[in-house]
Each structure stands twice: as structure tokens, then as C-alpha cells.
Design an enzyme around this catalytic site. Structure first.
Site, mmCIF file in Angstrom:
data_model
loop_
_atom_site.group_PDB
_atom_site.id
_atom_site.type_symbol
_atom_site.label_atom_id
_atom_site.label_comp_id
_atom_site.label_asym_id
_atom_site.label_seq_id
_atom_site.Cartn_x
_atom_site.Cartn_y
_atom_site.Cartn_z
ATOM 1 C CD GLU A 187 2.323 0.791 4.976
ATOM 2 O OE1 GLU A 187 3.547 1.092 4.980
ATOM 3 O OE2 GLU A 187 1.918 0.246 3.893
ATOM 4 C CG ASN A 208 -0.619 11.106 9.319
ATOM 5 O OD1 ASN A 208 -0.079 10.323 8.623
ATOM 6 N ND2 ASN A 208 0.039 11.799 10.354
ATOM 7 C CD GLU A 209 -1.021 16.160 5.239
ATOM 8 O OE1 GLU A 209 0.589 14.797 4.916
ATOM 9 O OE2 GLU A 209 -0.214 17.112 5.953
ATOM 10 C CB SER A 257 7.440 4.754 -3.750
ATOM 11 O OG SER A 257 6.545 4.676 -2.365
#
Ligand SMILES: Cc1cc2nc3c(=O)[nH]c(=O)nc-3n(C[C@H](O)[C@H](O)[C@H](O)COP(=O)(O)OP(=O)(O)OC[C@H]3O[C@@H](n4cnc5c(N)ncnc54)[C@H](O)[C@@H]3O)c2cc1C
Lengths: 316, 369
Positions: free
Chosen positions: B240, B353-354, B128
Site C-alpha cells: 500500500e 506520514n508521522e 480502521s
């Protein structure tokens, strides 16, 4: 350990699917009460759970799960699962010659009782047999046009030797397997519709609210199915926690199907709310089977009592 | 179809259970996000490795036992049921190692895997960036060819778990302008990187941001070819999201503890919710066995891992939220509070989760983009 269906189990399911594709197209749901019955008998579905010494196939419930799922997917009318599951109880070999309806404990009405040659009346402990002629039937309003309900009265009945509880558990798991099939079909129909129905210049399936709703249905079905498999294995093995596992399966499958139905209706919009669209049959089946052989709430309560009572055993 | 363990699998379970009951630290180790706890966790990893229990499913040459996925799941069930420490090496073992095994050279594997298995190296995942979270391919950190060979790394990474104390990082760096094909997978030591620890909701530096200002790495620190980083990384994300990062063992143990808590509370509504969670943890376990069989039979599970990611992360959060409700203000005296804070991150990391729901809708169900 091989927690996957064998080729034979899948082949049996595929054979049932092929028969139903032909004998039970959606149009048949509007006209027929027992489509495909003879051909399913020919496949051995009604003799599947009978022991070989009674001309049965000697299979376990696990072996017929894919077939039961196909029955749910096709929204097949008629007491097919009831007849198959109760066959081992009946004094004479059943093998599709008789048609059986079941009155379960705690349940007011028997589905498809007007078609039945025999009625199995289950109590908490004992089971009784009522002949079709001896039963007085009073039709009751229900939600599922393919699963009409009847109040049953009778004066004569015979006791059955087998204990009632394992039969009830089997019926619950057979119901759960069908509910998984119903949920999968509702999801498939919703996805198909979302790909073609256009609003605001785009298929509604491109909208994230629609996508996420259907993804949640996929998750619910995906994680209900293995509970159903496990419950069938537990029943076949006579495992001590089999009743608890059957309840877990019925509750999870019932809730997954209810979610699939609710989402399917929403995704279809007003056309889904019509009698003209075939979708209504699967919606009704999700609700009617969800209520049969113990509602999700009843089964959740049983799981809770078992777990709190200390039966938190895992397999094996 | 069956759910029966073989005699060898039962023996393995018994061996693991016995070893853990003799070795799990009591009292539990301090949090691995403190300097002291981090060292204690590394020592624990070394102890696990000495018993050849740190990476049971790896080949023997790298410190494993060549155990099957089913054995690994058995190990995990026992590990979490015994209340053993969280794995400080998990990002290396579960995220980098599968890529090294699949895409690494024999030299890279021999050099890094045994050290990872013993806890000698602890790896942090540096994917990230401040402007590249869900949209990971938007990342701008660069790797430039260094004069005389190797690469120079520049850029700013963030939210890197365990980087505050870890020894190495692995991440994606831009080597050309192409959005996906311009990314390269690079490993780097952390000692020349400016690391700023970031405190998480529990106040401890659970992750960190990294400033790389011309960090030099040898050619051998690139995994695969330059430009292949995205496809290698995607191979990691499915492990993952899927079973390797979150084996059912953790949730089974939580569900058992939650059931005990609900039973003690005498609250029937709470008992109902706890029983439902217990059943869902079982469903995840059973589903995972089915998935393991499919993987062992050579099938690709692909985007289906996203179904599991949604399921386990929301289950974990529901379980911890219920425990907190039952405990009220006493929660802070128990490990449930830390568990709750960690569970809150489940729906965010490893792809929110989106994003997972969109993946399920498009790649599993086939809805249009
Ligand atoms: C505890 C924890 C540990 C972590 N460890 C690591 C690590 O070790 N290494 C590492 O590299 N990263 C790590 N991360 C970072 C993690 O991978 C990112 O947080 C994640 O990818 C989401 O990115 P973001 O936080 O920038 O959120 P954003 O991408 O900014 O998203 C914010 C919100 O918008 C939503 N959103 C964004 N895009 C869309 C879309 N297209 N459709 C619908 N909704 C959308 C998201 O779902 C989210 O709810 C960690 C995060 C946490 C919480």
C-alpha cells in the site's frame, strides 16, 4: 532496462572506498592536501574517462558514479573529480600525472588552483588551457578548509578543441554524485551520534523531533540519487535533454546535502559547532560543493527554462 | 546501469497507448463515489478486463498477462497520461490481491481473483476502527467460531473507502487477546453489514462505517490461519505504501498538467515551483524503476516503502496546492479541486506520514525506539 549499478561499477566504487579508508582518515583532512592521489591514479580513476587509444579505461561517467560518491563520503581533499572529468579534453594523456583545477563560467574562483599543473578555464562556449606556471594566484577566503579558493589571472592560454558545455555538465554531475556521498555521510554521522548522546536519561535518537528530522534527510537523499544516475546516463548517451538533467541532479543533490548539513549540525548541538569535531569538514563540503559548478539556484533556473521552453521529455 | 526499454516493452507501451486513446471515456465518468458513477466505473473495469488490461501483472489464469513490474509501470504511465478513470477496484487489486496470491489457497485465488479483475466484485478495506487508527493493533472487532463451522463477525469499522457502494470487505478481527498474534484476516460480503456512508470533504460518500452484528462467514473466508492476520496485513501495508498503490504514472501526469498551467500563468515564481515538482515526479519515477528491479531480483524492500510514501504524498499535495493557487476561484470548475481534496488525504491514509517518519527513523536508519 536495469536501473541499478552493475557489479563492475560497484566494484570500482568499493576499490576507491578501500583506498580512501586507508589513505584519507578524518585526521588526514587536517594535514593533507592530496591524500591517496597516487593510489587513486593506480586504480585508474584519472584515466577512467579517457578512451582506450589514449591509454584510458574508456568508461562513462555512469561507471564512476559509485566512486565519486565514495569521494564525497570520505570528504576527500584535492581536485580529484576535476582532474578525472577534464582528462579527455587535455592534449596529453592525463592519467594522474597532471593535476587539474577548473575555473567555471560564472564562478569567480578556482578551487585547489595552487596544486594544479594545468588550469582549465571554461567559458559558455569555449574552453582554454592555462599552465600552472602562467597562472598568477591570489588566495581568497572560502568556507571549506579542504577546498581552498583562488582568484586566477594569466596572460597566456591555449584554446582547447572540445566544446565547453558537456564538460560543465559532467562537472556538475560529478559534483552532484559527491554531494550525495556527503549527504549520506552526514546522515550516518547524525544517526550514530543520536544513538549515543543521552539527555533526559534517554538517547536523543528516541525523541520524535530528532527521528523525523533525520527521516526527512533520508527521503531527500533517497530521491536525489536517481536524478544523478539519470543525468550521468543522459550525458554518456549524448541525450538531447542531458543539460537539463545535469542541472536537475546538481540542484537536488545540493539541496539534499544542505538539508543533511543543517540537520547534522542541529542534532549534534554545540559540539557540532566546534572546529574540533570532524563533522565540520562534511558541513563545509556540503556548502562548498553546493556552490561549485553552479549553485542549486542557478541549476533550478536552468531546469525551469528548459521545461518551460518545452523540453519536458522523459527517458527514452 | 541503463534506462532503455526493450523492443517488447516498447510494443506493449504502444499497444496500451493505442487502446486507451480509442477507449478512454470522453467526457470523463462521473465520480465513483456516486451510485451512478460507481456503476459507470465498474463497466469501465469490465472493458479494461476484456482487453486484458485490468491487471496486467497478474498471471494469465486470473485475467492478467503475467507482465513484469516494468511493464506494469509502463502501463500505469500510459493510463494516467491518457486521463483514464481512477480505479474503483484498486483496494482489491492492490491490497487484497497481493495477500491472496501469497497467502490464499488455490480455491480462494480461483474464486475471488478473476471476479476482482473484471470489476464483478469491488472490495473495501475494513481495517480502521473508531479507536484504532494509527494504533491498528488496538482494534476490538471480533471473529467468534460459529456453531457448525465458520465465523461470526462483530464490531465497528470505519473510514472504509468505497464501502458505501462496494460488494465485499476484508479486514482484521480479533480471535484472541494477544495484541498482534490475536488477529485474523477475514473476507466478508457487505450485504449483511449495516453500512453508513460518510461524506468526505467533497460532500460525496467516499467512505463508510460498518457495523457488523454477528455476520456469518464460512471458514474459507479466512485468509491464512487464525492468528496470522497481523503478519499478512503487514505484507499488504508495504504494497500500500510502496509502488503498487501509487505508481509514478499518476504524479507524472499531474506534473505535466501543472507545468502547462504554470506556463500559461506567466508567473516565474510559480513556474519555478512547477518545474521543481516536475523534477520530483521524475525522481519518483526513476526511484521506482530502481525499486522494481530490486523486487524483480528477489530483494525485499521492506520499510524502505515508507520513504516513498512520504515523498509521493507530499509531492502530490504540493502540486495540487500550487494548481489551486494558480487557478484561484476558478479551481472549482476544474478537476484540480477534487484532486486537491484527494491529495490532502495522502499524508493520512496508508499510515500517516508521522508514523512513516518514525518507521524510517527506526527501521531504515536504526535509531532507538
Ligand atoms: C481518504 C481516506 C481513505 C481511507 N481509507 C481507508 C480504508 O479504505 N480502510 C481503512 O481501514 N482505513 C481507511 N482510512 C483510515 C486511515 O487508515 C487512518 O485515517 C489512518 O490510519 C490514521 O488513523 P486516524 O485517522 O485514526 O488518526 P489518528 O491515529 O488518531 O492520528 C491523528 C494524528 O495523530 C498523529 N499520531 C498518532 N499516533 C502518533 C504517533 N505514535 N506518533 C506521532 N504522531 C501520531 C497522526 O499522525 C495524525 O496526525 C482512510 C483515511 C482517509 C483519510
Amino acid at each position: 532496462m536495469n536501473f541499478a549499478f552493475t557489479d563492475e561499477q560497484l566494484a570500482f566504487g568499493a576499490a576507491v572506498r578501500d583506498v580512501l579508508r586507508d589513505a584519507c582518515p578524518p585526521a588526514a583532512l587536517r594535514t593533507e592536501r592530496r591524500p591517496g592521489w597516487r593510489r587513486l591514479a593506480g586504480l585508474g580513476l584519472f584515466a577512467a574517462l579517457l578512451p582506450p587509444e589514449r591509454d584510458g579505461l574508456g568508461l562513462g561517467l555512469t561507471d564512476v558514479l559509485p566512486a565519486l560518491e565514495e569521494i564525497g563520503r570520505a570528504c576527500l581533499p584535492g581536485p580529484v573529480a576535476e582532474t578525472a572529468v577534464t582528462a579527455p579534453l587535455l592534449p596529453e594523456a592525463a592519467a594522474g600525472e597532471v593535476c587539474v583545477s577548473v575555473l567555471a563560467p560564472g564562478q569567480a574562483y578556482a578551487a585547489d588552483a595552487d596544486l594544479a599543473d594545468l588550469l582549465v578555464v571554461l567559458g559558455e562556449d569555449e574552453a582554454r588551457l592555462v599552465s600552472g606556471e602562467a597562472a598568477r594566484l591570489d588566495p581568497r577566503p572560502g568556507i571549506d578548509p579542504c577546498r581552498p579558493l583562488f582568484a586566477v589571472a594569466y596572460d597566456t592560454s591555449e584554446p582547447l578543441e572540445a566544446p565547453a558545455a558537456p564538460v560543465l555538465h559532467r562537472l556538475a554531475v560529478a559534483g552532484a554524485a559527491q554531494l550525495v556521498g556527503v549527504a549520506r555521510e552526514l546522515l550516518a554521522r547524525s544517526v550514530a551520534y543520536a544513538r549515543v548522546r543521552t539527555q533526559f536519561g534517554a538517547p536523543i535518537g528516541t525523541f520524535q523531533a530528532v527521528k523525523h528530522r533525520l527521516a526527512d534527510v533520508a527521503v531527500a537523499v533517497e530521491f536525489a540519487a536517481p536524478l544523478v544516475w539519470r543525468a550521468a546516463l543522459a550525458l554518456d548517451a549524448g541525450a538531447p535533454a542531458a543539460g537539463r538533467d545535469a542541472s536537475a541532479a546538481k540542484a537536488a543533490a545540493g539541496e539534499a546535502a544542505a538539508l543533511a548539513a543543517r540537520s547534522a549540525l542541529q542534532v549534534h548541538g554545540a559540539v557540532g559547532y566546534t572546529d574540533e569535531l570532524d563533522l565540520r569538514f562534511w558541513l563545509a563540503r556540503a556548502w562548498s560543493l553546493g556552490a561549485a559548478y553552479g549553485t542549486s539556484a542557478v541549476h533550478r533556473e536552468r531546469v525551469r527554462s528548459a521545461l518551460l521552453g518545452g523540453d519536458a521529455r522523459r527517458w527514452p | 546501469m541503463d534506462l532503455d526499454f526493450s523492443p517488447a516493452e516498447r510494443d506493449f507501451r504502444a499497444e496500451v497507448r493505442d487502446w486507451l486513446s480509442a477507449n478512454v471515456p470522453d467526457p470523463p465518468l462521473p465520480s465513483m463515489d456516486t451510485a451512478e458513477g460507481f456503476q459507470a466505473h465498474r463497466a469501465w473495469e469490465a472493458r479494461l478486463a476484456a482487453a486484458r488490461l485490468s491487471v496486467v501483472s497478474w498471471p494469465e489464469e486470473y485475467g492478467g498477462r503475467g507482465a513484469s513490474l516494468i511493464d506494469w509501470l509502463i502501463f500505469e504511465e500510459e493510463y494516467w497520461a491518457a486521463g483514464a478513470p481512477a480505479r474503483v477496484t484498486q483496494n482489491g487489486i492492490f491490497l487484497l490481491a497481493p495477500c491472496l496470491m501469497r497467502f490464499g489457497t488455490p480455491e480462494q485465488r480461483a474464486r475471488w481473483l478473476p471476479r476482482m479483475a473484471s470489476g464483478a466484485d469491488v472490495w473495501a478495506q475494513a481495517w480502521s476502527e473508531p479507536e484504532a487508527g494509527s494504533d491498528l493493533a488496538a482494534l476490538t472487532s471480533r471473529a467468534e467460531p460459529a456453531p457448525g463451522g465458520g465465523w461470526l463477525l462483530h464490531g465497528h469499522k470505519t473510514w472504509s473507502s468505497r464501502a458505501a457502494h462496494a460488494t465485499h470487505g476484508f479486514g482484521l478481527f480479533r480471535t484472541s487477546g494477544a495484541r498482534h498474534q490475536g488477529l485474523t484476516y477475514v473476507m466478508f460480503p457487505l450485504d449483511e453489514v449495516a453500512v453508513r456512508p460518510i461524506a468526505q470533504l467533497d460532500g460525496l460518500p467516499g467512505f463508510a462505517e460498518l457495523h457488523l452484528d454477528g455476520v456469518r462467514v464460512e471458514e474459507s473466508m479466512v485468509l491464512g490461519e487464525a492468528g496470522q492476520g497481523w503478519s499478512i496485513a503487514m505484507a499488504t501495508t508495504s504494497s500500500e505504501r510502496g509502488l503498487t498503490l501509487r505508481s509514478p504514472g499518476r504524479f507524472l501526469a499531474t506534473a505535466d498538467r501543472l507545468l502547462a498551467l504554470a506556463r500559461a500563468s506567466g508567473d516565474p515564481a510559480a513556474a519555478d515551483r512547477a518545474a521543481r515538482c516536475w523534477t520530483e515526479a521524475e525522481a519518483y519515477r526513476l526511484h521506482t524503476y530502481a525499486t522494481a528491479r530490486r523486487i524483480m531480483a528477489g530483494e525485499e524492500t521492506g520499510a524502505a516503502a515508507s520513504l516513498g510514501k512520504i515523498f509521493w504524498s507530499e509531492l502530490d499535495l504540493r502540486m495540487h496546492a500550487l494548481a489551486l493557487e494558480l487557478l484561484g476561484e476558478r479551481a472549482g470548475e476544474t478537476p484540480w479541486l477534487d484532486g486537491f481534496l484527494f491529495a490532502l488525504a495522502g499524508p493520512i491514509y496508508a499510515g500517516t506520514n508521522e508514523i512513516q517518519r518514525t518507521i524510517v527513523a527506526e527501521r531504515v536508519l536504526g535509531l532507538p525506539r
